[in-house]
Motif scaffolding. Structure first.
Motif, PDB file in Angstrom:
ATOM      1  N   THR B 127      23.178 -46.460  21.335  1.00  0.00           N
ATOM      2  CA  THR B 127      24.092 -45.528  22.005  1.00  0.00           C
ATOM      3  C   THR B 127      24.859 -46.239  23.114  1.00  0.00           C
ATOM      4  O   THR B 127      24.362 -47.217  23.692  1.00  0.00           O
ATOM      5  CB  THR B 127      23.305 -44.358  22.628  1.00  0.00           C
ATOM      6  N   ASP B 128      26.061 -45.737  23.374  1.00  0.00           N
ATOM      7  CA  ASP B 128      26.857 -46.299  24.474  1.00  0.00           C
ATOM      8  C   ASP B 128      26.157 -46.041  25.800  1.00  0.00           C
ATOM      9  O   ASP B 128      26.023 -46.928  26.640  1.00  0.00           O
ATOM     10  CB  ASP B 128      28.260 -45.670  24.492  1.00  0.00           C
ATOM     11  N   GLU B 129      25.728 -44.774  25.947  1.00  0.00           N
ATOM     12  CA  GLU B 129      24.976 -44.431  27.156  1.00  0.00           C
ATOM     13  C   GLU B 129      23.487 -44.625  26.851  1.00  0.00           C
ATOM     14  O   GLU B 129      23.004 -44.102  25.845  1.00  0.00           O
ATOM     15  CB  GLU B 129      25.192 -42.959  27.517  1.00  0.00           C
ATOM     16  N   PRO B 130      22.779 -45.345  27.686  1.00  0.00           N
ATOM     17  CA  PRO B 130      21.353 -45.541  27.390  1.00  0.00           C
ATOM     18  C   PRO B 130      20.576 -44.222  27.466  1.00  0.00           C
ATOM     19  O   PRO B 130      20.866 -43.378  28.328  1.00  0.00           O
ATOM     20  CB  PRO B 130      20.894 -46.514  28.478  1.00  0.00           C
ATOM     21  N   VAL B 131      19.654 -44.036  26.555  1.00  0.00           N
ATOM     22  CA  VAL B 131      18.789 -42.846  26.578  1.00  0.00           C
ATOM     23  C   VAL B 131      17.331 -43.308  26.551  1.00  0.00           C
ATOM     24  O   VAL B 131      17.025 -44.395  26.071  1.00  0.00           O
ATOM     25  CB  VAL B 131      19.067 -41.898  25.389  1.00  0.00           C
ATOM     26  N   ASP B 132      16.467 -42.471  27.072  1.00  0.00           N
ATOM     27  CA  ASP B 132      15.040 -42.804  27.077  1.00  0.00           C
ATOM     28  C   ASP B 132      14.382 -42.449  25.744  1.00  0.00           C
ATOM     29  O   ASP B 132      13.402 -43.076  25.337  1.00  0.00           O
ATOM     30  CB  ASP B 132      14.319 -42.044  28.208  1.00  0.00           C
ATOM     31  N   ALA B 133      14.899 -41.396  25.108  1.00  0.00           N
ATOM     32  CA  ALA B 133      14.281 -40.948  23.850  1.00  0.00           C
ATOM     33  C   ALA B 133      15.318 -40.204  23.021  1.00  0.00           C
ATOM     34  O   ALA B 133      16.314 -39.702  23.550  1.00  0.00           O
ATOM     35  CB  ALA B 133      13.094 -40.043  24.144  1.00  0.00           C
ATOM     36  N   PHE B 134      15.045 -40.136  21.718  1.00  0.00           N
ATOM     37  CA  PHE B 134      15.906 -39.371  20.805  1.00  0.00           C
ATOM     38  C   PHE B 134      15.156 -38.119  20.359  1.00  0.00           C
ATOM     39  O   PHE B 134      13.974 -38.185  20.004  1.00  0.00           O
ATOM     40  CB  PHE B 134      16.233 -40.203  19.559  1.00  0.00           C
ATOM     41  N   LEU B 135      15.866 -36.995  20.370  1.00  0.00           N
ATOM     42  CA  LEU B 135      15.291 -35.781  19.787  1.00  0.00           C
ATOM     43  C   LEU B 135      15.928 -35.601  18.414  1.00  0.00           C
ATOM     44  O   LEU B 135      17.138 -35.414  18.291  1.00  0.00           O
ATOM     45  CB  LEU B 135      15.553 -34.557  20.669  1.00  0.00           C
ATOM     46  N   ASP B 136      15.071 -35.705  17.392  1.00  0.00           N
ATOM     47  CA  ASP B 136      15.485 -35.631  15.994  1.00  0.00           C
ATOM     48  C   ASP B 136      15.098 -34.237  15.488  1.00  0.00           C
ATOM     49  O   ASP B 136      13.917 -33.870  15.522  1.00  0.00           O
ATOM     50  CB  ASP B 136      14.725 -36.743  15.241  1.00  0.00           C
ATOM     51  N   VAL B 137      16.086 -33.466  15.050  1.00  0.00           N
ATOM     52  CA  VAL B 137      15.821 -32.072  14.667  1.00  0.00           C
ATOM     53  C   VAL B 137      16.330 -31.809  13.257  1.00  0.00           C
ATOM     54  O   VAL B 137      17.468 -32.136  12.922  1.00  0.00           O
ATOM     55  CB  VAL B 137      16.499 -31.089  15.654  1.00  0.00           C
TER      56      VAL B 137
END
Lengths: 217, 235
Positions: B127-137
């Motif tokens: 991702t362009d913006e860093p994320v700590d986790a992905f929520l996969d739904v």
């Protein structure tokens, strides 16, 4: 032809009777306990009386018990009372979780509050009320266990004892004919069950290792 | 018709499939603050599912009649939802975003390429913006369901979400839960279940069609309550 019809009718009636009997045979359990009647209560749970919980990879060994009107009780300095059981958590290097489930009887459901204690019996964490969710008819809470948590105190929550919960469930019945002409009849029905949160009731606890891989089911 | 059978089977089995639940626990060492909400996997259309029908007793002929009626109901429900500005992607993404923000998370919508509408992603995007986790739904189904014919088994909205939170740095699964709003059977104990709001129930399907705006609101409530439960489980 007539024989198969008779057989079908017999099977249908048997199915209906079995459904009725199953409904009657459902765990009636204790009536809701709305107050703690013991003459004296403890200030803190005795660690030596803790029930050991086994760790499993597949949740195959649930610890089951009934918190009843004769179970031990705790009393806070403010005079608030609750019935309780203490569980000794398994020791494991691998991360594991526990799930506590309050199993409803015909009229009551244990109102749980969960507190993790360290090896000295001091509270280190409480599971917030918001974390409790229904899984089918059971009221459950799950939590990962941290390294310093050795015991789980399962006590009734006086703040919600006496509240009511109502849930609607559907039942799909299937009856099959026998004989040369084979056919199936399916019927749907539903029932609404109302239970009162209680100081007592049936409780099951499971501990299981946590698989964090993407391939886990 | 094939799609009807697949959807019907999925809805009927909602919550029956076993999975290993992973409860979420915020870690002091690696706290999750920013969640990348991946484009959810969604069905093509809503479902109007009748669990038991007369046609089920009459073999393939009955199944064909059932499929035709179910397709007609689904089409009608689709019209009801779109005419009331209910768009499933928008509803799922906005309700999940609100539910996560309510719990204090920062949410970033992340476009995800999915190869299947039924399976979680195996390789999470950068991702362009860093994320700590992905929520996969995954949303296997949503719409209305009834246990059978007759006023004693009313039509109620339902929604089903399969959710997985995966840490961005090492792909560790931090949470795994299935949540069903108005599950038809209440026997299995692995799935998180939410009772349907009795404000949105109809004795027959024509009543649901007649009260179009309220019917659409019922599905919106089902999606919102399911999303709120995801938020609760990530508290």
């Amino acid at each position: 032809m007539i024989g198969s019809q008779q057989k079908f009718i017999r099977l249908t009636l048997l199915g209906a009777v079995a459904s009725l009997l199953a409904a009657c045979a459902q765990d009636r359990g204790p009536a809701p306990i709305l107050s703690v009647a013991q003459t004296s209560c403890l200030a803190e749970p005795p660690l030596t009386a803790a029930k050991p919980l086994m760790l499993s990879a597949e949740e195959t060994k649930p610890l089951e018990f009934l918190i009843s009107g004769t179970s031990s009780c705790l009393e806070t300095t403010e005079g608030v009372r609750s019935l309780f059981e203490l569980v000794q958590l398994p020791q494991s290097v691998a991360p594991f979780s526990v799930r506590v489930a309050a199993v409803p009887s015909s009229t009551g459901l244990f109102a749980p509050q969960l507190t993790f204690l360290d090896s000295d019996g001091l509270p280190v964490r409480q599971i917030s009320e918001e974390k409790f969710v229904f899984r089918g008819p059971k009221l459950t809470a799950s939590a990962l266990i941290n390294g310093d948590e050795r015991y789980l105190l399962i006590a009734s929550n006086p703040e919600i004892v006496g509240d009511r919960s109502q849930r609607t469930s559907s039942v799909i019945n299937q009856y099959q004919s026998g004989g040369p002409i084979y056919f199936t009849v399916r019927t749907g029905s539903e029932f609404t069950k109302s239970v009162t949160y209680s100081h007592g009731g049936n409780v099951t606890i499971t501990a299981r290792t946590v698989d964090r891989s993407l391939d886990a089911r | 018709m094939r799609r009807f059978f697949v959807v019907a089977l999925f809805v009927f089995l909602a919550g029956c499939a076993t999975y290993k639940s992973v409860p979420f626990e915020q870690s002091a060492a690696q706290p999750i603050k920013r969640i990348g909400l991946l484009s959810p996997a969604l069905p093509n259309e809503p479902t109007a599912f009748l669990a038991t029908t007369v046609g089920q007793s009459f073999g393939i002929i009955g199944a064909i009649v059932d499929a035709s009626m179910a397709s007609s109901r689904a089409s009608s429900l689709n019209t009801i939802l779109t005419s009331n500005k209910f768009y499933i992607r928008q509803e799922v993404e906005s309700s999940l975003t609100a539910a996560l923000e309510e719990q204090g998370y920062e949410v970033v919508l992340v476009n995800a390429t999915r190869t299947s509408k039924r399976d979680f992603i195996q390789t999470y995007p950068t991702t362009d913006e860093p994320v700590d986790a992905f929520l996969d739904v995954i949303v296997p189904g949503y719409g209305y369901a009834s246990a059978g014919i007759g006023s004693s088994t009313p039509w109620r909205p339902f929604a089903w979400m399969k959710t997985r939170l995966v840490r961005a740095t090492d792909n560790a699964v931090l949470m795994r839960e299935d949540i069903v709003y108005n599950r038809l059977t209440d026997q299995r104990d692995d799935t998180v279940t939410i009772s349907a709001d009795p404000s949105y129930q109809y004795a027959d399907f024509s009543g649901l069609e007649y009260n179009s705006a309220q019917s659409a609101e019922g599905v919106r409530v089902a999606i919102t309550e399911t999303s709120n439960t995801v938020g609760k489980l990530l508290k």
